[in-house]
Write an enzyme that holds these catalytic residues in place. Structure first.
Site, mmCIF file in Angstrom:
data_model
loop_
_atom_site.group_PDB
_atom_site.id
_atom_site.type_symbol
_atom_site.label_atom_id
_atom_site.label_comp_id
_atom_site.label_asym_id
_atom_site.label_seq_id
_atom_site.Cartn_x
_atom_site.Cartn_y
_atom_site.Cartn_z
ATOM 1 N N ARG A 157 0.836 -1.187 0.000
ATOM 2 C CA ARG A 157 0.000 0.000 0.000
ATOM 3 C C ARG A 157 0.883 1.253 0.000
ATOM 4 N NH1 ARG A 157 -1.909 -3.592 3.968
ATOM 5 N NH2 ARG A 157 -4.000 -4.441 3.561
ATOM 6 N N LYS A 181 -1.632 -2.753 8.077
ATOM 7 C CA LYS A 181 -2.800 -2.401 8.872
ATOM 8 C C LYS A 181 -2.793 -3.187 10.180
ATOM 9 C CE LYS A 181 -5.956 -1.023 5.167
ATOM 10 N NZ LYS A 181 -7.270 -1.271 4.529
ATOM 11 N N HIS A 251 -2.746 2.564 -5.796
ATOM 12 C CA HIS A 251 -3.483 1.318 -5.583
ATOM 13 C C HIS A 251 -3.641 0.545 -6.887
ATOM 14 C CE1 HIS A 251 -4.957 -0.336 -1.893
ATOM 15 N NE2 HIS A 251 -6.002 -0.864 -2.498
ATOM 16 N N ARG A 254 -0.906 -1.803 -7.013
ATOM 17 C CA ARG A 254 -1.176 -2.919 -6.094
ATOM 18 C C ARG A 254 -2.124 -3.923 -6.759
ATOM 19 N NH1 ARG A 254 -1.308 -4.398 -0.582
ATOM 20 N NH2 ARG A 254 -3.341 -4.940 0.291
ATOM 21 N N HIS A 277 -3.516 -9.025 3.317
ATOM 22 C CA HIS A 277 -4.958 -9.092 3.529
ATOM 23 C C HIS A 277 -5.255 -9.983 4.735
ATOM 24 C CE1 HIS A 277 -5.930 -8.146 -0.972
ATOM 25 N NE2 HIS A 277 -5.831 -7.046 -0.244
ATOM 26 N N TYR A 286 -9.213 -10.539 -6.909
ATOM 27 C CA TYR A 286 -8.270 -10.539 -8.025
ATOM 28 C C TYR A 286 -8.411 -11.764 -8.905
ATOM 29 C CZ TYR A 286 -6.344 -6.744 -5.345
ATOM 30 O OH TYR A 286 -6.206 -5.572 -4.669
#
Length: 305
Positions: A157, A181, A251, A254, A277, A286
Protein backbone atom coordinates in the site's frame (compact mmCIF):
# COMPACT_ATOMS: atom_id res chain seq x y z
CA UNK A 1 -23.72 20.29 13.56
CA UNK A 2 -25.49 20.01 16.94
CA UNK A 3 -23.18 18.79 19.74
CA UNK A 4 -23.97 15.26 20.90
CA UNK A 5 -25.37 14.79 24.42
CA UNK A 6 -23.00 13.25 26.97
CA UNK A 7 -24.78 9.90 26.86
CA UNK A 8 -23.94 9.54 23.15
CA UNK A 9 -20.64 11.41 23.02
CA UNK A 10 -18.87 9.39 25.74
CA UNK A 11 -19.54 5.97 24.13
CA UNK A 12 -18.34 7.31 20.78
CA UNK A 13 -15.13 8.63 22.33
CA UNK A 14 -14.61 5.34 24.16
CA UNK A 15 -15.01 3.33 20.96
CA UNK A 16 -12.58 5.57 19.08
CA UNK A 17 -10.00 5.06 21.86
CA UNK A 18 -10.60 1.30 21.57
CA UNK A 19 -9.89 1.45 17.83
CA UNK A 20 -6.71 3.50 18.23
CA UNK A 21 -5.21 1.86 21.31
CA UNK A 22 -6.81 -1.57 21.52
CA UNK A 23 -7.00 -2.40 17.83
CA UNK A 24 -4.06 -0.36 16.56
CA UNK A 25 -6.09 1.36 13.85
CA UNK A 26 -4.48 4.25 11.99
CA UNK A 27 -5.45 7.86 12.61
CA UNK A 28 -7.07 7.96 9.16
CA UNK A 29 -9.20 4.88 9.94
CA UNK A 30 -10.28 6.26 13.32
CA UNK A 31 -11.36 9.54 11.70
CA UNK A 32 -13.39 7.61 9.12
CA UNK A 33 -15.18 5.66 11.88
CA UNK A 34 -15.83 8.90 13.76
CA UNK A 35 -17.51 10.48 10.74
CA UNK A 36 -19.63 7.41 9.99
CA UNK A 37 -20.79 6.96 13.58
CA UNK A 38 -21.40 10.66 14.14
CA UNK A 39 -23.88 10.63 11.26
CA UNK A 40 -25.86 7.85 12.97
CA UNK A 41 -25.71 9.42 16.44
CA UNK A 42 -26.78 12.82 15.11
CA UNK A 43 -29.75 11.15 13.42
CA UNK A 44 -30.61 9.28 16.62
CA UNK A 45 -30.41 12.53 18.61
CA UNK A 46 -32.81 14.11 16.11
CA UNK A 47 -35.25 11.30 16.97
CA UNK A 48 -34.91 12.04 20.68
CA UNK A 49 -32.14 9.63 21.74
CA UNK A 50 -29.98 10.88 24.61
CA UNK A 51 -28.18 7.61 25.43
CA UNK A 52 -27.25 4.43 23.58
CA UNK A 53 -30.11 2.53 25.22
CA UNK A 54 -32.52 4.89 23.44
CA UNK A 55 -31.34 3.62 20.03
CA UNK A 56 -33.37 0.72 18.62
CA UNK A 57 -33.73 -0.94 15.22
CA UNK A 58 -36.34 1.61 14.11
CA UNK A 59 -33.92 4.44 14.95
CA UNK A 60 -31.21 2.84 12.83
CA UNK A 61 -33.58 2.20 9.94
CA UNK A 62 -34.66 5.86 9.95
CA UNK A 63 -30.99 6.88 9.89
CA UNK A 64 -30.29 4.57 6.97
CA UNK A 65 -33.33 5.91 5.14
CA UNK A 66 -32.08 9.46 5.55
CA UNK A 67 -28.70 8.41 4.19
CA UNK A 68 -30.39 6.87 1.15
CA UNK A 69 -32.48 10.00 0.58
CA UNK A 70 -29.24 12.00 0.57
CA UNK A 71 -28.21 9.91 -2.49
CA UNK A 72 -25.11 8.45 -0.85
CA UNK A 73 -23.38 5.70 -2.80
CA UNK A 74 -24.19 2.12 -1.89
CA UNK A 75 -20.58 1.53 -0.94
CA UNK A 76 -20.77 4.43 1.52
CA UNK A 77 -24.01 3.11 3.03
CA UNK A 78 -22.51 -0.36 3.39
CA UNK A 79 -19.39 1.05 5.05
CA UNK A 80 -21.36 3.20 7.47
CA UNK A 81 -23.63 0.29 8.39
CA UNK A 82 -20.59 -1.89 9.06
CA UNK A 83 -19.17 0.83 11.31
CA UNK A 84 -22.42 1.00 13.30
CA UNK A 85 -22.46 -2.78 13.71
CA UNK A 86 -18.89 -2.74 15.06
CA UNK A 87 -19.77 0.10 17.43
CA UNK A 88 -22.91 -1.58 18.77
CA UNK A 89 -21.17 -4.95 19.20
CA UNK A 90 -18.44 -3.20 21.22
CA UNK A 91 -21.07 -1.43 23.34
CA UNK A 92 -22.66 -4.81 24.17
CA UNK A 93 -19.29 -6.26 25.19
CA UNK A 94 -18.65 -3.21 27.37
CA UNK A 95 -22.01 -3.61 29.09
CA UNK A 96 -23.35 -0.27 27.85
CA UNK A 97 -26.38 -1.91 26.23
CA UNK A 98 -27.91 -5.35 26.65
CA UNK A 99 -29.21 -5.91 23.11
CA UNK A 100 -27.52 -5.01 19.84
CA UNK A 101 -30.12 -3.16 17.71
CA UNK A 102 -27.99 -3.40 14.56
CA UNK A 103 -28.17 -7.20 14.25
CA UNK A 104 -31.25 -7.04 12.02
CA UNK A 105 -30.21 -3.89 10.16
CA UNK A 106 -29.98 -4.58 6.43
CA UNK A 107 -27.80 -2.44 4.20
CA UNK A 108 -27.32 -2.18 0.42
CA UNK A 109 -24.73 -4.52 -1.01
CA UNK A 110 -21.64 -2.93 -2.46
CA UNK A 111 -21.34 -2.83 -6.21
CA UNK A 112 -18.76 -5.40 -7.25
CA UNK A 113 -16.75 -3.09 -9.47
CA UNK A 114 -13.52 -4.64 -10.63
CA UNK A 115 -10.39 -2.55 -10.15
CA UNK A 116 -8.61 -1.11 -13.16
CA UNK A 117 -5.32 -2.88 -13.78
CA UNK A 118 -2.54 -2.49 -16.31
CA UNK A 119 -1.65 -5.08 -18.90
CA UNK A 120 1.95 -6.26 -18.80
CA UNK A 121 2.84 -4.19 -21.86
CA UNK A 122 1.39 -1.05 -20.22
CA UNK A 123 3.33 -1.78 -17.04
CA UNK A 124 6.53 -2.13 -19.03
CA UNK A 125 5.94 1.22 -20.77
CA UNK A 126 5.15 2.89 -17.45
CA UNK A 127 8.32 1.70 -15.71
CA UNK A 128 10.54 2.13 -18.77
CA UNK A 129 9.32 5.72 -19.12
CA UNK A 130 10.15 6.48 -15.50
CA UNK A 131 13.56 4.80 -15.86
CA UNK A 132 14.31 6.91 -18.91
CA UNK A 133 13.42 10.09 -17.05
CA UNK A 134 15.62 8.99 -14.14
CA UNK A 135 18.51 8.57 -16.53
CA UNK A 136 18.97 12.35 -16.69
CA UNK A 137 20.13 12.35 -13.06
CA UNK A 138 17.34 14.38 -11.42
CA UNK A 139 17.07 12.87 -7.90
CA UNK A 140 13.28 13.35 -7.84
CA UNK A 141 12.96 11.45 -11.12
CA UNK A 142 15.15 8.67 -9.72
CA UNK A 143 12.96 8.54 -6.61
CA UNK A 144 9.78 8.37 -8.69
CA UNK A 145 11.16 5.47 -10.71
CA UNK A 146 12.23 3.59 -7.58
CA UNK A 147 8.92 4.02 -5.76
CA UNK A 148 6.92 2.89 -8.81
CA UNK A 149 9.15 -0.16 -9.29
CA UNK A 150 8.80 -1.06 -5.61
CA UNK A 151 5.02 -0.55 -5.57
CA UNK A 152 4.58 -2.86 -8.56
CA UNK A 153 7.16 -5.41 -7.41
CA UNK A 154 5.68 -5.81 -3.93
CA UNK A 155 2.04 -4.76 -4.18
CA UNK A 156 2.36 -2.82 -0.91
CA UNK A 157 0.00 0.00 0.00
CA UNK A 158 1.11 3.61 -0.49
CA UNK A 159 0.85 4.16 3.28
CA UNK A 160 3.25 1.25 3.76
CA UNK A 161 5.61 2.59 1.11
CA UNK A 162 5.98 6.06 2.61
CA UNK A 163 6.46 4.53 6.07
CA UNK A 164 9.54 2.57 4.99
CA UNK A 165 12.92 3.33 6.51
CA UNK A 166 16.22 2.59 4.78
CA UNK A 167 16.88 -0.40 7.05
CA UNK A 168 13.54 -1.94 6.06
CA UNK A 169 14.90 -2.73 2.59
CA UNK A 170 17.30 -5.68 2.44
CA UNK A 171 18.86 -5.30 -1.00
CA UNK A 172 20.95 -8.46 -0.63
CA UNK A 173 17.95 -10.68 0.12
CA UNK A 174 15.66 -8.48 -2.03
CA UNK A 175 13.01 -8.19 0.64
CA UNK A 176 11.29 -5.29 2.34
CA UNK A 177 9.92 -5.26 5.89
CA UNK A 178 6.46 -3.65 5.90
CA UNK A 179 4.28 -2.42 8.75
CA UNK A 180 0.71 -2.90 7.56
CA UNK A 181 -2.80 -2.40 8.87
CA UNK A 182 -3.29 -3.17 12.55
CA UNK A 183 0.48 -2.73 13.08
CA UNK A 184 1.03 -6.17 11.55
CA UNK A 185 4.50 -6.68 10.13
CA UNK A 186 5.27 -8.78 7.07
CA UNK A 187 8.23 -9.36 4.78
CA UNK A 188 7.69 -9.03 1.04
CA UNK A 189 10.16 -10.06 -1.70
CA UNK A 190 10.95 -8.01 -4.80
CA UNK A 191 12.89 -8.60 -7.98
CA UNK A 192 16.07 -7.35 -9.60
CA UNK A 193 14.51 -4.39 -11.50
CA UNK A 194 13.10 -2.93 -8.27
CA UNK A 195 16.38 -3.60 -6.46
CA UNK A 196 18.35 -1.78 -9.17
CA UNK A 197 16.00 1.21 -9.01
CA UNK A 198 16.22 1.41 -5.21
CA UNK A 199 20.05 1.22 -5.37
CA UNK A 200 20.03 4.10 -7.86
CA UNK A 201 17.73 6.07 -5.58
CA UNK A 202 19.90 5.49 -2.51
CA UNK A 203 22.78 6.91 -4.50
CA UNK A 204 20.75 10.01 -5.41
CA UNK A 205 18.99 10.39 -2.03
CA UNK A 206 21.79 12.48 -0.53
CA UNK A 207 20.86 15.34 -2.88
CA UNK A 208 17.56 15.75 -1.02
CA UNK A 209 18.69 14.95 2.53
CA UNK A 210 18.12 17.58 5.22
CA UNK A 211 18.06 17.50 9.01
CA UNK A 212 14.40 16.43 8.75
CA UNK A 213 15.12 13.38 6.62
CA UNK A 214 15.85 10.93 9.40
CA UNK A 215 15.90 7.31 8.27
CA UNK A 216 13.04 7.63 5.77
CA UNK A 217 13.65 5.62 2.61
CA UNK A 218 11.74 7.97 0.32
CA UNK A 219 12.05 11.75 0.67
CA UNK A 220 10.03 14.69 -0.59
CA UNK A 221 11.51 17.61 -2.49
CA UNK A 222 12.19 19.46 0.77
CA UNK A 223 13.95 16.54 2.38
CA UNK A 224 11.25 15.31 4.76
CA UNK A 225 9.64 11.89 4.57
CA UNK A 226 7.65 11.52 1.37
CA UNK A 227 3.90 11.92 2.02
CA UNK A 228 1.09 9.80 0.66
CA UNK A 229 -0.31 12.71 -1.34
CA UNK A 230 3.00 13.30 -3.11
CA UNK A 231 3.33 9.59 -3.88
CA UNK A 232 -0.20 9.47 -5.29
CA UNK A 233 0.37 12.52 -7.47
CA UNK A 234 3.58 10.98 -8.80
CA UNK A 235 1.94 7.70 -9.78
CA UNK A 236 -1.17 9.45 -11.11
CA UNK A 237 0.93 11.59 -13.45
CA UNK A 238 2.87 8.57 -14.70
CA UNK A 239 -0.32 6.59 -15.37
CA UNK A 240 -1.96 9.49 -17.19
CA UNK A 241 1.10 9.75 -19.43
CA UNK A 242 0.34 6.27 -20.79
CA UNK A 243 -2.80 7.62 -22.43
CA UNK A 244 -4.54 4.24 -22.74
CA UNK A 245 -5.66 3.26 -19.24
CA UNK A 246 -8.30 4.30 -16.72
CA UNK A 247 -6.09 3.06 -13.87
CA UNK A 248 -5.09 5.77 -11.40
CA UNK A 249 -3.11 6.12 -8.19
CA UNK A 250 -0.71 3.82 -6.36
CA UNK A 251 -3.48 1.32 -5.58
CA UNK A 252 -3.66 0.58 -9.31
CA UNK A 253 -0.12 -0.80 -9.09
CA UNK A 254 -1.18 -2.92 -6.09
CA UNK A 255 -4.12 -4.27 -8.09
CA UNK A 256 -1.85 -4.84 -11.06
CA UNK A 257 0.79 -6.70 -9.04
CA UNK A 258 -1.85 -9.02 -7.54
CA UNK A 259 -3.45 -9.72 -10.91
CA UNK A 260 -0.15 -10.41 -12.64
CA UNK A 261 0.91 -12.76 -9.83
CA UNK A 262 -2.30 -14.78 -10.20
CA UNK A 263 -2.04 -14.68 -14.00
CA UNK A 264 1.46 -16.10 -13.61
CA UNK A 265 0.28 -19.02 -11.48
CA UNK A 266 0.78 -17.81 -7.91
CA UNK A 267 -1.59 -19.42 -5.42
CA UNK A 268 -4.20 -17.33 -3.65
CA UNK A 269 -2.79 -17.84 -0.14
CA UNK A 270 0.64 -16.59 -1.18
CA UNK A 271 -0.86 -13.48 -2.76
CA UNK A 272 -2.92 -12.91 0.40
CA UNK A 273 0.27 -13.02 2.48
CA UNK A 274 2.14 -10.68 0.13
CA UNK A 275 -0.66 -8.11 0.09
CA UNK A 276 -1.25 -8.29 3.84
CA UNK A 277 -4.96 -9.09 3.53
CA UNK A 278 -6.50 -10.34 6.77
CA UNK A 279 -9.26 -12.11 4.83
CA UNK A 280 -8.86 -14.41 1.85
CA UNK A 281 -12.17 -13.07 0.53
CA UNK A 282 -10.47 -9.73 -0.16
CA UNK A 283 -7.75 -11.41 -2.19
CA UNK A 284 -10.33 -13.42 -4.15
CA UNK A 285 -11.39 -10.22 -5.90
CA UNK A 286 -8.27 -10.54 -8.03
CA UNK A 287 -9.29 -13.99 -9.25
CA UNK A 288 -12.33 -12.31 -10.80
CA UNK A 289 -10.07 -9.72 -12.42
CA UNK A 290 -7.94 -12.49 -13.91
CA UNK A 291 -11.02 -14.32 -15.21
CA UNK A 292 -12.28 -11.13 -16.84
CA UNK A 293 -8.90 -10.60 -18.51
CA UNK A 294 -8.94 -14.21 -19.71
CA UNK A 295 -12.48 -13.77 -21.04
CA UNK A 296 -11.48 -10.59 -22.88
CA UNK A 297 -8.49 -12.32 -24.48
CA UNK A 298 -10.68 -15.27 -25.45
CA UNK A 299 -13.31 -13.10 -27.11
CA UNK A 300 -10.64 -11.27 -29.09
CA UNK A 301 -8.64 -14.30 -30.14
CA UNK A 302 -10.92 -17.36 -30.48
CA UNK A 303 -12.44 -17.74 -33.97
CA UNK A 304 -15.72 -19.08 -32.57
CA UNK A 305 -15.94 -16.92 -29.44
Amino acid sequence: MTPLPLGLREPLEGFLRHLALGRGRSEHTVRAYEGDLASMLQSAQRDGALELVDIDLATLRRWLGRQSEAKLARATLARRTAAVRSFMAWAVREGMIEVDPSLRLASPKRQSALPDVLHQEQTRRLLDGLAQAAGHGDPVAVRDWALAELLYATGIRVSELVGLDIDDADLHARTVRVLGKGNKQRTVPFGAPAANAVVRWLGARSALVTQDSGSALFLGRRGGRLGQRQARETVDAALKSLGDTAASGPHALRHTAATHLLDGGADLRSVQELLGHSSLATTQLYTHVSVERLRSSYLQAHPRA
